[in-house]
Design a protein around this motif. Structure first.
Motif, PDB file in Angstrom:
ATOM      1  N   ALA A  99       0.857  -1.188   0.000  1.00  0.00           N
ATOM      2  CA  ALA A  99       0.000   0.000   0.000  1.00  0.00           C
ATOM      3  C   ALA A  99       0.888   1.231   0.000  1.00  0.00           C
ATOM      4  CB  ALA A  99      -0.911   0.007   1.228  1.00  0.00           C
ATOM      5  N   VAL A 100       0.337   2.328  -0.500  1.00  0.00           N
ATOM      6  CA  VAL A 100       1.031   3.615  -0.458  1.00  0.00           C
ATOM      7  C   VAL A 100       0.116   4.599   0.247  1.00  0.00           C
ATOM      8  CG1 VAL A 100       2.063   5.510  -1.767  1.00  0.00           C
ATOM      9  CG2 VAL A 100       2.260   3.162  -2.611  1.00  0.00           C
ATOM     10  N   GLN A 101       0.656   5.264   1.260  1.00  0.00           N
ATOM     11  CA  GLN A 101      -0.075   6.279   2.015  1.00  0.00           C
ATOM     12  C   GLN A 101       0.683   7.595   1.909  1.00  0.00           C
ATOM     13  OE1 GLN A 101      -0.226   4.444   5.894  1.00  0.00           O
ATOM     14  NE2 GLN A 101      -1.636   2.857   5.210  1.00  0.00           N
ATOM     15  N   LEU A 102       0.008   8.682   2.249  1.00  0.00           N
ATOM     16  CA  LEU A 102       0.608  10.009   2.124  1.00  0.00           C
ATOM     17  C   LEU A 102       0.484  10.774   3.423  1.00  0.00           C
ATOM     18  CD1 LEU A 102       1.821  12.363   0.492  1.00  0.00           C
ATOM     19  CD2 LEU A 102      -0.495  12.855  -0.347  1.00  0.00           C
ATOM     20  N   ALA A 103       1.631  11.279   3.901  1.00  0.00           N
ATOM     21  CA  ALA A 103       1.667  12.128   5.090  1.00  0.00           C
ATOM     22  C   ALA A 103       2.250  13.478   4.688  1.00  0.00           C
ATOM     23  CB  ALA A 103       2.537  11.502   6.185  1.00  0.00           C
ATOM     24  N   VAL A 104       1.529  14.550   5.014  1.00  0.00           N
ATOM     25  CA  VAL A 104       2.009  15.898   4.714  1.00  0.00           C
ATOM     26  C   VAL A 104       1.902  16.766   5.955  1.00  0.00           C
ATOM     27  CG1 VAL A 104       1.471  15.781   2.251  1.00  0.00           C
ATOM     28  CG2 VAL A 104      -0.233  16.685   3.829  1.00  0.00           C
ATOM     29  N   LEU A 105       2.836  17.685   6.098  1.00  0.00           N
ATOM     30  CA  LEU A 105       2.770  18.616   7.213  1.00  0.00           C
ATOM     31  C   LEU A 105       1.637  19.606   7.001  1.00  0.00           C
ATOM     32  CD1 LEU A 105       3.956  19.564   9.897  1.00  0.00           C
ATOM     33  CD2 LEU A 105       5.549  20.993   8.593  1.00  0.00           C
ATOM     34  N   VAL A 106       1.474  20.113   5.752  1.00  0.00           N
ATOM     35  CA  VAL A 106       0.446  21.108   5.444  1.00  0.00           C
ATOM     36  C   VAL A 106      -0.307  20.693   4.186  1.00  0.00           C
ATOM     37  CG1 VAL A 106       0.016  23.514   4.783  1.00  0.00           C
ATOM     38  CG2 VAL A 106       1.796  22.986   6.466  1.00  0.00           C
ATOM     39  N   ASP A 107      -1.631  20.692   4.275  1.00  0.00           N
ATOM     40  CA  ASP A 107      -2.481  20.526   3.094  1.00  0.00           C
ATOM     41  C   ASP A 107      -3.132  21.872   2.838  1.00  0.00           C
ATOM     42  OD1 ASP A 107      -4.308  19.960   1.117  1.00  0.00           O
ATOM     43  OD2 ASP A 107      -5.271  18.306   2.181  1.00  0.00           O
ATOM     44  N   ARG A 108      -2.761  22.516   1.741  1.00  0.00           N
ATOM     45  CA  ARG A 108      -3.262  23.856   1.455  1.00  0.00           C
ATOM     46  C   ARG A 108      -4.400  23.880   0.442  1.00  0.00           C
ATOM     47  NH1 ARG A 108       0.483  27.806  -1.973  1.00  0.00           N
ATOM     48  NH2 ARG A 108      -1.557  28.765  -2.050  1.00  0.00           N
ATOM     49  N   LEU A 143       5.053  29.358   7.270  1.00  0.00           N
ATOM     50  CA  LEU A 143       4.713  30.755   7.004  1.00  0.00           C
ATOM     51  C   LEU A 143       3.750  30.838   5.844  1.00  0.00           C
ATOM     52  CD1 LEU A 143       8.361  32.176   7.000  1.00  0.00           C
ATOM     53  CD2 LEU A 143       6.819  32.034   8.950  1.00  0.00           C
ATOM     54  N   ILE A 144       2.864  31.824   5.895  1.00  0.00           N
ATOM     55  CA  ILE A 144       1.999  32.115   4.760  1.00  0.00           C
ATOM     56  C   ILE A 144       2.151  33.585   4.426  1.00  0.00           C
ATOM     57  CG2 ILE A 144      -0.031  32.550   6.195  1.00  0.00           C
ATOM     58  CD1 ILE A 144      -1.696  31.205   3.971  1.00  0.00           C
ATOM     59  N   SER A 145       2.214  33.882   3.137  1.00  0.00           N
ATOM     60  CA  SER A 145       2.375  35.274   2.721  1.00  0.00           C
ATOM     61  C   SER A 145       1.631  35.497   1.413  1.00  0.00           C
ATOM     62  CB  SER A 145       3.854  35.613   2.537  1.00  0.00           C
ATOM     63  OG  SER A 145       4.430  34.786   1.550  1.00  0.00           O
ATOM     64  N   GLY A 146       1.403  36.788   1.119  1.00  0.00           N
ATOM     65  CA  GLY A 146       0.737  37.154  -0.120  1.00  0.00           C
ATOM     66  C   GLY A 146      -0.771  37.012  -0.007  1.00  0.00           C
ATOM     67  N   GLY A 147      -1.473  37.448  -1.038  1.00  0.00           N
ATOM     68  CA  GLY A 147      -2.926  37.321  -1.072  1.00  0.00           C
ATOM     69  C   GLY A 147      -3.586  38.270  -0.109  1.00  0.00           C
ATOM     70  N   ALA A 148      -4.891  38.363  -0.191  1.00  0.00           N
ATOM     71  CA  ALA A 148      -5.671  39.195   0.719  1.00  0.00           C
ATOM     72  C   ALA A 148      -6.170  38.335   1.858  1.00  0.00           C
ATOM     73  CB  ALA A 148      -6.838  39.832  -0.026  1.00  0.00           C
ATOM     74  N   SER A 164      -5.645  30.916  -0.582  1.00  0.00           N
ATOM     75  CA  SER A 164      -5.997  31.341  -1.937  1.00  0.00           C
ATOM     76  C   SER A 164      -4.815  30.985  -2.828  1.00  0.00           C
ATOM     77  CB  SER A 164      -6.281  32.842  -1.982  1.00  0.00           C
ATOM     78  OG  SER A 164      -5.073  33.567  -1.914  1.00  0.00           O
ATOM     79  N   THR A 165      -5.063  30.934  -4.137  1.00  0.00           N
ATOM     80  CA  THR A 165      -3.970  30.587  -5.050  1.00  0.00           C
ATOM     81  C   THR A 165      -2.894  31.669  -5.100  1.00  0.00           C
ATOM     82  OG1 THR A 165      -5.256  31.473  -6.889  1.00  0.00           O
ATOM     83  CG2 THR A 165      -5.375  29.088  -6.512  1.00  0.00           C
ATOM     84  N   SER A 166      -3.227  32.877  -4.651  1.00  0.00           N
ATOM     85  CA  SER A 166      -2.232  33.953  -4.664  1.00  0.00           C
ATOM     86  C   SER A 166      -1.338  33.932  -3.429  1.00  0.00           C
ATOM     87  CB  SER A 166      -2.921  35.316  -4.764  1.00  0.00           C
ATOM     88  OG  SER A 166      -3.721  35.551  -3.621  1.00  0.00           O
ATOM     89  N   GLU A 167      -1.668  33.110  -2.451  1.00  0.00           N
ATOM     90  CA  GLU A 167      -0.849  33.026  -1.237  1.00  0.00           C
ATOM     91  C   GLU A 167       0.270  32.012  -1.426  1.00  0.00           C
ATOM     92  OE1 GLU A 167      -3.740  34.061   2.422  1.00  0.00           O
ATOM     93  OE2 GLU A 167      -4.243  32.252   1.317  1.00  0.00           O
ATOM     94  N   ARG A 168       1.323  32.198  -0.652  1.00  0.00           N
ATOM     95  CA  ARG A 168       2.475  31.302  -0.685  1.00  0.00           C
ATOM     96  C   ARG A 168       2.665  30.694   0.701  1.00  0.00           C
ATOM     97  NH1 ARG A 168       8.684  32.386  -0.894  1.00  0.00           N
ATOM     98  NH2 ARG A 168       9.370  30.370  -1.657  1.00  0.00           N
TER      99      ARG A 168
END
Length: 194
Positions: free
Chosen positions: A141-150, A188-193, A169-173
């Motif tokens: 089996a293959v499973q997926l672990a991620v720190l952040v799901d955006r 960190l998150i940056s950009g976007g409104a 939003s797609t404009s955020e990083r």
């Protein structure tokens, strides 16, 4: 760094810290417990970190798995999976450094492979990782672990283990900083409104 109160702190250059060192540590501990619970232990688990930041996250998860389940050899749990040549955007970004793929000594055949990455966004890196795994062997089996799901998936890929769901939003990083690569732990998150 985040104050731990749940309120985001201001980071450098207009970035907001959404996870600090303590929150990242707690998220990885929770993910490790979830991996062991879902797979009824860690004896058949292989953690394949996707460079750059997926690899140190996989190493940290292996340490936590070994702490929870004595007898596990954390060095035998971890490998790295370079997906560069499996990407579908090489024509758009042809200058990529080829990394190393290192699989634990026992390989991945019949094992539960947990892909580990820092941020899940479009899903294209994970699609490339699945293609790379096909060339390495046949896991159970293959499973997926991620720190952040955006969010903002372009492919039907869903993580099994998530440190933090972070609607963006797609404009955020979203940037993940780890002590091993960046000298500190933070998301960190940056950009976007906002």
């Amino acid at each position: 760094m985040s104050s731990g109160t749940g309120a985001p702190a201001e980071g450098a250059a207009g970035s907001t810290v959404v996870l600090g060192e303590a929150e990242i540590a707690r998220a990885l501990t929770r993910i490790a417990h979830e991996v062991l619970e879902r797979n009824k232990g860690g004896s058949d688990v292989v953690l394949l970190g996707i460079p750059t930041r997926g690899l140190p996250l996989a190493q940290r998860l292996a340490t936590r798995l070994a702490e929870v389940e004595p007898g596990l050899d954390e060095s035998a749990l971890v490998g790295s999976l370079d997906v560069t040549m499996y990407r579908d955007d090489l024509a758009h970004h042809p200058t990529r450094v080829i990394g190393a793929t290192n699989v634990p000594h026992d390989g991945i055949d019949g094992k539960v492979v947990v892909l580990v990455d820092d941020v899940l966004y479009s899903g294209r890196t994970i699609r490339a990782a699945l293609d790379a795994i096909n060339d390495l062997g046949r896991p159970r089996a293959v499973q997926l672990a991620v720190l952040v799901d955006r969010g903002h998936r372009e492919l039907p890929i869903r993580p099994d283990f998530v440190g933090k769901n972070l609607p963006t939003s797609t404009s955020e990083r979203v940037r993940v900083l780890l002590a091993e690569t960046d000298g500190q732990d933070a998301v960190l998150i940056s950009g976007g409104a906002r």
